[in-house]
Write a protein that holds these residues in place. Structure first.
Motif, PDB file in Angstrom:
ATOM      1  N   ALA A  46       0.814  -1.222   0.000  1.00  0.00           N
ATOM      2  CA  ALA A  46       0.000   0.000   0.000  1.00  0.00           C
ATOM      3  C   ALA A  46       0.844   1.268   0.000  1.00  0.00           C
ATOM      4  O   ALA A  46       0.333   2.344  -0.262  1.00  0.00           O
ATOM      5  CB  ALA A  46      -0.926   0.005   1.211  1.00  0.00           C
ATOM      6  N   GLY A  47       2.139   1.159   0.299  1.00  0.00           N
ATOM      7  CA  GLY A  47       3.012   2.327   0.297  1.00  0.00           C
ATOM      8  C   GLY A  47       4.016   2.278   1.429  1.00  0.00           C
ATOM      9  O   GLY A  47       4.141   1.278   2.124  1.00  0.00           O
ATOM     10  N   GLU A  48       4.740   3.386   1.593  1.00  0.00           N
ATOM     11  CA  GLU A  48       5.724   3.485   2.658  1.00  0.00           C
ATOM     12  C   GLU A  48       5.250   4.483   3.698  1.00  0.00           C
ATOM     13  O   GLU A  48       4.608   5.474   3.366  1.00  0.00           O
ATOM     14  CB  GLU A  48       7.083   3.904   2.105  1.00  0.00           C
ATOM     15  CG  GLU A  48       7.729   2.821   1.290  1.00  0.00           C
ATOM     16  CD  GLU A  48       9.219   3.039   1.110  1.00  0.00           C
ATOM     17  OE1 GLU A  48       9.787   3.936   1.749  1.00  0.00           O
ATOM     18  OE2 GLU A  48       9.800   2.285   0.330  1.00  0.00           O
ATOM     19  N   VAL A  49       5.601   4.194   4.939  1.00  0.00           N
ATOM     20  CA  VAL A  49       5.200   5.048   6.053  1.00  0.00           C
ATOM     21  C   VAL A  49       6.413   5.263   6.947  1.00  0.00           C
ATOM     22  O   VAL A  49       7.132   4.312   7.263  1.00  0.00           O
ATOM     23  CB  VAL A  49       4.072   4.372   6.866  1.00  0.00           C
ATOM     24  CG1 VAL A  49       3.784   5.142   8.138  1.00  0.00           C
ATOM     25  CG2 VAL A  49       2.817   4.243   6.033  1.00  0.00           C
ATOM     26  N   ASP A  50       6.630   6.508   7.333  1.00  0.00           N
ATOM     27  CA  ASP A  50       7.636   6.856   8.329  1.00  0.00           C
ATOM     28  C   ASP A  50       6.932   7.597   9.451  1.00  0.00           C
ATOM     29  O   ASP A  50       6.293   8.616   9.211  1.00  0.00           O
ATOM     30  CB  ASP A  50       8.723   7.756   7.732  1.00  0.00           C
ATOM     31  CG  ASP A  50       9.715   6.972   6.901  1.00  0.00           C
ATOM     32  OD1 ASP A  50      10.309   6.021   7.445  1.00  0.00           O
ATOM     33  OD2 ASP A  50       9.890   7.305   5.717  1.00  0.00           O
ATOM     34  N   VAL A  51       7.052   7.089  10.654  1.00  0.00           N
ATOM     35  CA  VAL A  51       6.395   7.685  11.816  1.00  0.00           C
ATOM     36  C   VAL A  51       7.437   7.907  12.907  1.00  0.00           C
ATOM     37  O   VAL A  51       8.232   7.009  13.197  1.00  0.00           O
ATOM     38  CB  VAL A  51       5.280   6.766  12.364  1.00  0.00           C
ATOM     39  CG1 VAL A  51       4.725   7.307  13.668  1.00  0.00           C
ATOM     40  CG2 VAL A  51       4.191   6.587  11.337  1.00  0.00           C
ATOM     41  N   ASP A  71      -0.546   3.141  15.640  1.00  0.00           N
ATOM     42  CA  ASP A  71      -1.850   3.717  15.301  1.00  0.00           C
ATOM     43  C   ASP A  71      -1.682   4.824  14.262  1.00  0.00           C
ATOM     44  O   ASP A  71      -2.463   4.931  13.311  1.00  0.00           O
ATOM     45  CB  ASP A  71      -2.547   4.282  16.540  1.00  0.00           C
ATOM     46  CG  ASP A  71      -3.122   3.198  17.438  1.00  0.00           C
ATOM     47  OD1 ASP A  71      -3.246   2.041  16.974  1.00  0.00           O
ATOM     48  OD2 ASP A  71      -3.426   3.510  18.606  1.00  0.00           O
ATOM     49  N   VAL A  72      -0.652   5.657  14.429  1.00  0.00           N
ATOM     50  CA  VAL A  72      -0.366   6.712  13.446  1.00  0.00           C
ATOM     51  C   VAL A  72      -0.010   6.071  12.102  1.00  0.00           C
ATOM     52  O   VAL A  72      -0.493   6.492  11.049  1.00  0.00           O
ATOM     53  CB  VAL A  72       0.761   7.644  13.940  1.00  0.00           C
ATOM     54  CG1 VAL A  72       1.185   8.622  12.851  1.00  0.00           C
ATOM     55  CG2 VAL A  72       0.326   8.383  15.190  1.00  0.00           C
ATOM     56  N   ALA A  73       0.832   5.039  12.131  1.00  0.00           N
ATOM     57  CA  ALA A  73       1.214   4.340  10.893  1.00  0.00           C
ATOM     58  C   ALA A  73      -0.014   3.736  10.220  1.00  0.00           C
ATOM     59  O   ALA A  73      -0.163   3.806   8.994  1.00  0.00           O
ATOM     60  CB  ALA A  73       2.240   3.251  11.199  1.00  0.00           C
ATOM     61  N   ARG A  74      -0.919   3.175  11.013  1.00  0.00           N
ATOM     62  CA  ARG A  74      -2.141   2.566  10.473  1.00  0.00           C
ATOM     63  C   ARG A  74      -2.985   3.619   9.752  1.00  0.00           C
ATOM     64  O   ARG A  74      -3.453   3.405   8.636  1.00  0.00           O
ATOM     65  CB  ARG A  74      -2.933   1.921  11.609  1.00  0.00           C
ATOM     66  CG  ARG A  74      -4.167   1.163  11.178  1.00  0.00           C
ATOM     67  CD  ARG A  74      -4.795   0.418  12.350  1.00  0.00           C
ATOM     68  NE  ARG A  74      -3.883  -0.618  12.858  1.00  0.00           N
ATOM     69  CZ  ARG A  74      -3.202  -0.543  14.002  1.00  0.00           C
ATOM     70  NH1 ARG A  74      -3.329   0.487  14.786  1.00  0.00           N
ATOM     71  NH2 ARG A  74      -2.403  -1.519  14.371  1.00  0.00           N
ATOM     72  N   ARG A  75      -3.153   4.785  10.377  1.00  0.00           N
ATOM     73  CA  ARG A  75      -3.936   5.854   9.748  1.00  0.00           C
ATOM     74  C   ARG A  75      -3.285   6.328   8.455  1.00  0.00           C
ATOM     75  O   ARG A  75      -3.975   6.587   7.466  1.00  0.00           O
ATOM     76  CB  ARG A  75      -4.123   7.022  10.725  1.00  0.00           C
ATOM     77  CG  ARG A  75      -5.111   6.699  11.843  1.00  0.00           C
ATOM     78  CD  ARG A  75      -5.485   7.932  12.636  1.00  0.00           C
ATOM     79  NE  ARG A  75      -4.347   8.568  13.288  1.00  0.00           N
ATOM     80  CZ  ARG A  75      -3.908   8.280  14.517  1.00  0.00           C
ATOM     81  NH1 ARG A  75      -4.514   7.349  15.224  1.00  0.00           N
ATOM     82  NH2 ARG A  75      -2.892   8.932  15.035  1.00  0.00           N
ATOM     83  N   GLN A  76      -1.954   6.421   8.447  1.00  0.00           N
ATOM     84  CA  GLN A  76      -1.261   6.839   7.226  1.00  0.00           C
ATOM     85  C   GLN A  76      -1.434   5.818   6.107  1.00  0.00           C
ATOM     86  O   GLN A  76      -1.673   6.185   4.955  1.00  0.00           O
ATOM     87  CB  GLN A  76       0.222   7.075   7.507  1.00  0.00           C
ATOM     88  CG  GLN A  76       0.494   8.325   8.306  1.00  0.00           C
ATOM     89  CD  GLN A  76       1.977   8.585   8.488  1.00  0.00           C
ATOM     90  OE1 GLN A  76       2.823   7.945   7.853  1.00  0.00           O
ATOM     91  NE2 GLN A  76       2.299   9.511   9.367  1.00  0.00           N
TER      92      GLN A  76
END
Length: 87
Positions: A46-51, A71-76
């Motif tokens: 689905a993409g990359e996430v940096d939190v 949770d922040v990563a999930r929302r992103q």
């Protein structure tokens, strides 16, 4: 902490599909020994996430900080997935 991180990463994998990599760093703040800094880098279909998550309050429970960062990563990831579906 390892179990908490694995559980959160597995939950994200069920949401995001194939997870290519997940890197988590848990650090204690230098000036506040009971404040944690959590960094999560996740690469998924689905993409990359940096939190980067640092609680504003002193938090003695590293597990709670880890869950908040995920949770922040999930929302992103959800936001990225919605944008991909809209295209």
């Amino acid at each position: 902490l390892d179990t908490c991180i694995r559980e959160e990463a597995d939950a994200l994998a069920s949401l995001a599909g194939e997870v290519r990599s997940c890197h988590v760093v848990v650090e204690l703040a230098h000036l506040h020994p009971r404040r944690f800094h959590i960094r999560v880098h996740l690469s998924a279909r689905a993409g990359e996430v940096d939190v980067t998550h640092t609680p504003t309050e002193i938090q003695e429970d590293a597990g709670a900080c880890i869950r908040a960062a995920f949770d922040v990563a999930r929302r992103q990831l959800q936001s990225q997935a919605q944008r991909q579906r809209a295209v």
